[in-house]
Design a protein around this motif. Structure first.
Motif, mmCIF file in Angstrom:
data_model
loop_
_atom_site.group_PDB
_atom_site.id
_atom_site.type_symbol
_atom_site.label_atom_id
_atom_site.label_comp_id
_atom_site.label_asym_id
_atom_site.label_seq_id
_atom_site.Cartn_x
_atom_site.Cartn_y
_atom_site.Cartn_z
ATOM 1 N N MET A 135 40.548 54.525 47.308
ATOM 2 C CA MET A 135 40.778 53.087 47.146
ATOM 3 C C MET A 135 40.570 52.672 45.692
ATOM 4 S SD MET A 135 38.944 51.557 50.578
ATOM 5 C CE MET A 135 39.237 49.857 50.069
ATOM 6 N N ALA A 136 39.752 53.439 44.976
ATOM 7 C CA ALA A 136 39.552 53.169 43.553
ATOM 8 C C ALA A 136 40.854 53.315 42.781
ATOM 9 C CB ALA A 136 38.495 54.117 42.979
ATOM 10 N N GLY A 137 41.745 54.167 43.273
ATOM 11 C CA GLY A 137 43.029 54.337 42.608
ATOM 12 C C GLY A 137 43.873 53.079 42.644
ATOM 13 N N PHE A 138 43.654 52.233 43.656
ATOM 14 C CA PHE A 138 44.339 50.937 43.692
ATOM 15 C C PHE A 138 43.546 49.880 42.926
ATOM 16 C CE2 PHE A 138 44.843 46.732 45.623
ATOM 17 C CZ PHE A 138 46.199 46.530 45.386
ATOM 18 N N VAL A 139 42.250 49.807 43.197
ATOM 19 C CA VAL A 139 41.433 48.737 42.625
ATOM 20 C C VAL A 139 41.310 48.871 41.113
ATOM 21 C CG1 VAL A 139 39.115 47.719 42.592
ATOM 22 C CG2 VAL A 139 40.134 48.437 44.767
ATOM 23 N N SER A 140 41.033 50.088 40.623
ATOM 24 C CA SER A 140 40.717 50.276 39.208
ATOM 25 C C SER A 140 41.898 49.945 38.281
ATOM 26 C CB SER A 140 40.233 51.715 38.988
ATOM 27 O OG SER A 140 39.852 51.916 37.661
ATOM 28 N N PRO A 141 43.111 50.518 38.490
ATOM 29 C CA PRO A 141 44.216 50.165 37.588
ATOM 30 C C PRO A 141 44.594 48.682 37.658
ATOM 31 C CG PRO A 141 44.745 52.127 38.849
ATOM 32 C CD PRO A 141 43.518 51.546 39.458
ATOM 33 N N TYR A 142 44.573 48.123 38.882
ATOM 34 C CA TYR A 142 44.931 46.716 39.024
ATOM 35 C C TYR A 142 43.911 45.822 38.321
ATOM 36 C CZ TYR A 142 46.280 42.275 41.098
ATOM 37 O OH TYR A 142 46.684 40.977 41.271
ATOM 38 N N LEU A 143 42.625 46.167 38.463
ATOM 39 C CA LEU A 143 41.568 45.407 37.803
ATOM 40 C C LEU A 143 41.737 45.434 36.286
ATOM 41 C CD1 LEU A 143 38.769 43.928 37.941
ATOM 42 C CD2 LEU A 143 37.734 46.206 37.727
ATOM 43 N N VAL A 144 41.989 46.618 35.737
ATOM 44 C CA VAL A 144 42.167 46.737 34.290
ATOM 45 C C VAL A 144 43.373 45.918 33.832
ATOM 46 C CG1 VAL A 144 42.595 48.318 32.375
ATOM 47 C CG2 VAL A 144 41.059 49.007 34.215
ATOM 48 N N GLY A 145 44.503 46.008 34.573
ATOM 49 C CA GLY A 145 45.693 45.254 34.207
ATOM 50 C C GLY A 145 45.473 43.756 34.268
ATOM 51 N N TRP A 146 44.788 43.290 35.314
ATOM 52 C CA TRP A 146 44.533 41.866 35.480
ATOM 53 C C TRP A 146 43.633 41.340 34.362
ATOM 54 C CZ3 TRP A 146 39.880 39.254 36.756
ATOM 55 C CH2 TRP A 146 40.046 37.886 37.039
ATOM 56 N N ILE A 147 42.568 42.097 34.040
ATOM 57 C CA ILE A 147 41.663 41.674 32.971
ATOM 58 C C ILE A 147 42.376 41.715 31.619
ATOM 59 C CG2 ILE A 147 39.560 42.304 31.708
ATOM 60 C CD1 ILE A 147 38.312 43.133 34.341
ATOM 61 N N ALA A 155 44.495 38.691 31.295
ATOM 62 C CA ALA A 155 43.689 37.471 31.174
ATOM 63 C C ALA A 155 42.990 37.368 29.820
ATOM 64 C CB ALA A 155 42.657 37.423 32.294
ATOM 65 N N THR A 156 42.574 38.505 29.263
ATOM 66 C CA THR A 156 41.767 38.480 28.038
ATOM 67 C C THR A 156 42.461 39.133 26.844
ATOM 68 O OG1 THR A 156 40.687 40.604 28.505
ATOM 69 C CG2 THR A 156 39.683 38.631 29.468
ATOM 70 N N HIS A 157 43.646 39.767 27.099
ATOM 71 C CA HIS A 157 44.390 40.501 26.063
ATOM 72 C C HIS A 157 43.577 41.678 25.523
ATOM 73 C CE1 HIS A 157 47.274 37.272 26.253
ATOM 74 N NE2 HIS A 157 46.319 36.395 26.005
ATOM 75 N N SER A 158 42.686 42.222 26.352
ATOM 76 C CA SER A 158 41.854 43.354 25.961
ATOM 77 C C SER A 158 41.386 44.086 27.219
ATOM 78 C CB SER A 158 40.635 42.880 25.164
ATOM 79 O OG SER A 158 39.707 43.938 24.970
ATOM 80 N N THR A 159 41.135 45.398 27.084
ATOM 81 C CA THR A 159 40.601 46.178 28.209
ATOM 82 C C THR A 159 39.073 46.289 28.162
ATOM 83 O OG1 THR A 159 40.883 48.228 26.932
ATOM 84 C CG2 THR A 159 42.698 47.590 28.400
ATOM 85 N N ASP A 160 38.434 45.658 27.166
ATOM 86 C CA ASP A 160 37.001 45.870 26.948
ATOM 87 C C ASP A 160 36.152 45.462 28.153
ATOM 88 O OD1 ASP A 160 37.955 46.569 24.506
ATOM 89 O OD2 ASP A 160 37.139 44.840 23.439
ATOM 90 N N SER A 195 54.989 42.814 33.601
ATOM 91 C CA SER A 195 53.722 42.444 32.969
ATOM 92 C C SER A 195 52.711 43.571 33.140
ATOM 93 C CB SER A 195 53.176 41.165 33.599
ATOM 94 O OG SER A 195 52.771 41.420 34.942
ATOM 95 N N GLU A 196 51.575 43.456 32.420
ATOM 96 C CA GLU A 196 50.502 44.444 32.557
ATOM 97 C C GLU A 196 49.942 44.419 33.981
ATOM 98 O OE1 GLU A 196 49.554 46.554 30.288
ATOM 99 O OE2 GLU A 196 50.414 45.780 28.428
ATOM 100 N N THR A 197 49.820 43.233 34.566
ATOM 101 C CA THR A 197 49.313 43.118 35.936
ATOM 102 C C THR A 197 50.272 43.779 36.922
ATOM 103 O OG1 THR A 197 48.229 41.033 35.379
ATOM 104 C CG2 THR A 197 48.535 41.506 37.717
#
Length: 437
Positions: free
Chosen positions: A390-402, A405-410, A58-60
């Motif tokens: 730490m942004a390298g972990f948080v940022s990609p995971y956040l984008v994938g999770w969103i 959830a929303t089918h968009s990266t916006d 999955s994207e996440t």
């Protein structure tokens, strides 16, 4: 009879000549090493275009795999940089490159998400000391007033890895689409971009010098002049707030620097890991076209990065030279989020964001010199780097999770724009008298 005397050039002219020689002797090879370092770190963004379907991820799950690299990176950053001081930069950096190159190439054998996570974690641990080690190494050869320029030159490898890596990755995915040798195109991508790092690591043992005194490519007079200039520079620096690693841990300013670096890296890694996906979502489907289009933001960033580094050194001004790129990152991400279906506008927004975010990276590190004494530099730089990474972990995971959830990266891009604005507020809080050198 007339006696004649040989008039030596002024000291400043002789120093400029020596520093040009040092730059030519060190920076090009380090630049190439860092180019492959960054390429190995973010090539999963292109592998993702085919790997997700192959591994049923999955994207996440992809976001977690892209980001888990940084958990290993953060855990091993400080001990790796302290080890560099014990064994010497040349040997330790060479070992790091050989190990991470082999691990990165081994990603071609991934068969499921679990092995993907394990190899990404191990690669991050192996690579952790490389970047802070290079910063420490280069700043031991150049005085503070030249740090912005030299760090910009070597860190321009980041955008240029995108200029080179985007089309190269697109070509690999297209050329090996038929699955030559029984391996998929994404597997060839990991192999062909990982093995050169091993060869570069071996070359580092042969080409770099650990100290000024060991630089056989400088004359004795040049070595003495260079060492005197560096000694004088250390005497002229403002009193650092931390001169021991224990002092670093207790110093809130160091953690503030780590948070500022986090804000900068959050935009950088979102762009690195998701740029091909965002371009694809705007209407482009061919991997080769995506590769070439992804080079545009990185080429723009390389030019802007060099111009800003020179301007910061020439004006001896650091705060606004850091704040303006972060404002650009925030504005560009917001534009890309607002017009996701308009390919030219979205790409223009991503280009502005990439130029701003990447230009902020080399402009950040000269800020640290006002807070770290020589005894604390190795551990302090590694701690700041690990905190920011730490942004390298948080940022990609956040984008994938969103995105799942929303089918968009916006919405994720709006969040990251807000994080960049927080970085602007943090850098403008710093006293100009401490960081403007």
């Amino acid at each position: 009879m007339h006696s004649s005397a040989v008039i030596s050039p002024p000291v400043d002219d002789r120093l400029d000549t020596v520093f040009r020689k040092v730059t030519i002797g060190l920076v090009p090879y380090i630049f190439v090493c860092y180019l492959f370092n960054y390429l190995d770190r973010v090539n999963v963004g292109f592998a993702k275009l085919e790997m997700l379907d192959s591994l049923h991820m999955s994207e996440t799950a992809y976001g977690l795999g892209a980001g888990i690299f940084f958990l290993g990176y953060i855990a091993c950053g400080v001990p790796s940089n302290l080890m560099l001081q014990k064994v010497g930069a040349r040997r330790w950096l060479a070992l790091i490159m050989i190990v991470w190159g082999l691990l990165s190439a081994s990603l071609m054998f991934v068969r499921n998400p679990a092995t993907f996570y394990a190899l990404r974690l191990a690669t991050g641990a192996a690579e952790s000391g490389f970047f802070p080690g290079l910063v420490l190494y280069l700043t031991s050869w150049f005085p503070a007033r030249r740090h912005g320029r030299v760090l910009t030159l070597f860190m321009s490898a980041i955008p240029l890895s995108g200029v080179f890596g985007g089309p190269f990755s697109g070509w690999i995915l297209t050329h090996f689409a038929a699955g030559q040798g029984g391996y998929a195109a994404w597997q060839w991508l990991f192999l062909l971009q990982g093995l050169p790092t091993v060869l570069l690591g071996i070359g580092m043992l042969l080409l770099l010098s650990d100290t000024i005194g060991g630089a056989s490519w400088l004359t004795p007079d040049e070595r003495a002049l260079l060492q005197d200039a560096l000694d004088q520079d250390r005497l002229n620096r403002p009193a650092q707030l931390s001169d021991t690693f224990g002092g670093v841990l207790r110093n809130p300013a160091i953690w503030l620097l780590g948070l500022l670096y986090f804000c900068t890296q959050a935009s950088v890694y979102a762009i690195n890991f998701w740029l091909p996906t965002i371009i694809k979502a705007s209407g482009y489907r061919d991997p080769g076209t995506i590769g070439w289009l992804s080079a545009i933001p990185y080429l723009t960033a390389a030019i802007f990065m060099i111009l800003m580094g020179r301007s910061a050194d020439r004006r001896r001004e650091r705060r606004w030279h850091m704040a303006v790129p972060l404002l650009m990152a925030a504005a560009g991400l917001a534009v890309a989020a607002r017009f996701p279906a308009n390919a030219p506008v979205a790409l223009a927004g991503l280009t502005v964001a990439t130029a701003g975010a990447l230009a902020g990276l080399p402009l950040f590190w000269p800020l640290c010199g006002g807070y770290l004494g020589p005894a604390a530099a190795a551990g302090g730089l590694a701690l700041i780097n690990s905190t920011g990474q730490m942004a390298g972990f948080v940022s990609p995971y956040l984008v994938g999770w969103i995105k799942d959830a929303t089918h968009s990266t916006d919405d994720a891009l709006y969040v990251l724009a807000a994080v960049a604005l927080l970085g602007v507020a943090l850098v403008l809080r710093m006293p100009a008298t401490r960081v403007n050198r």
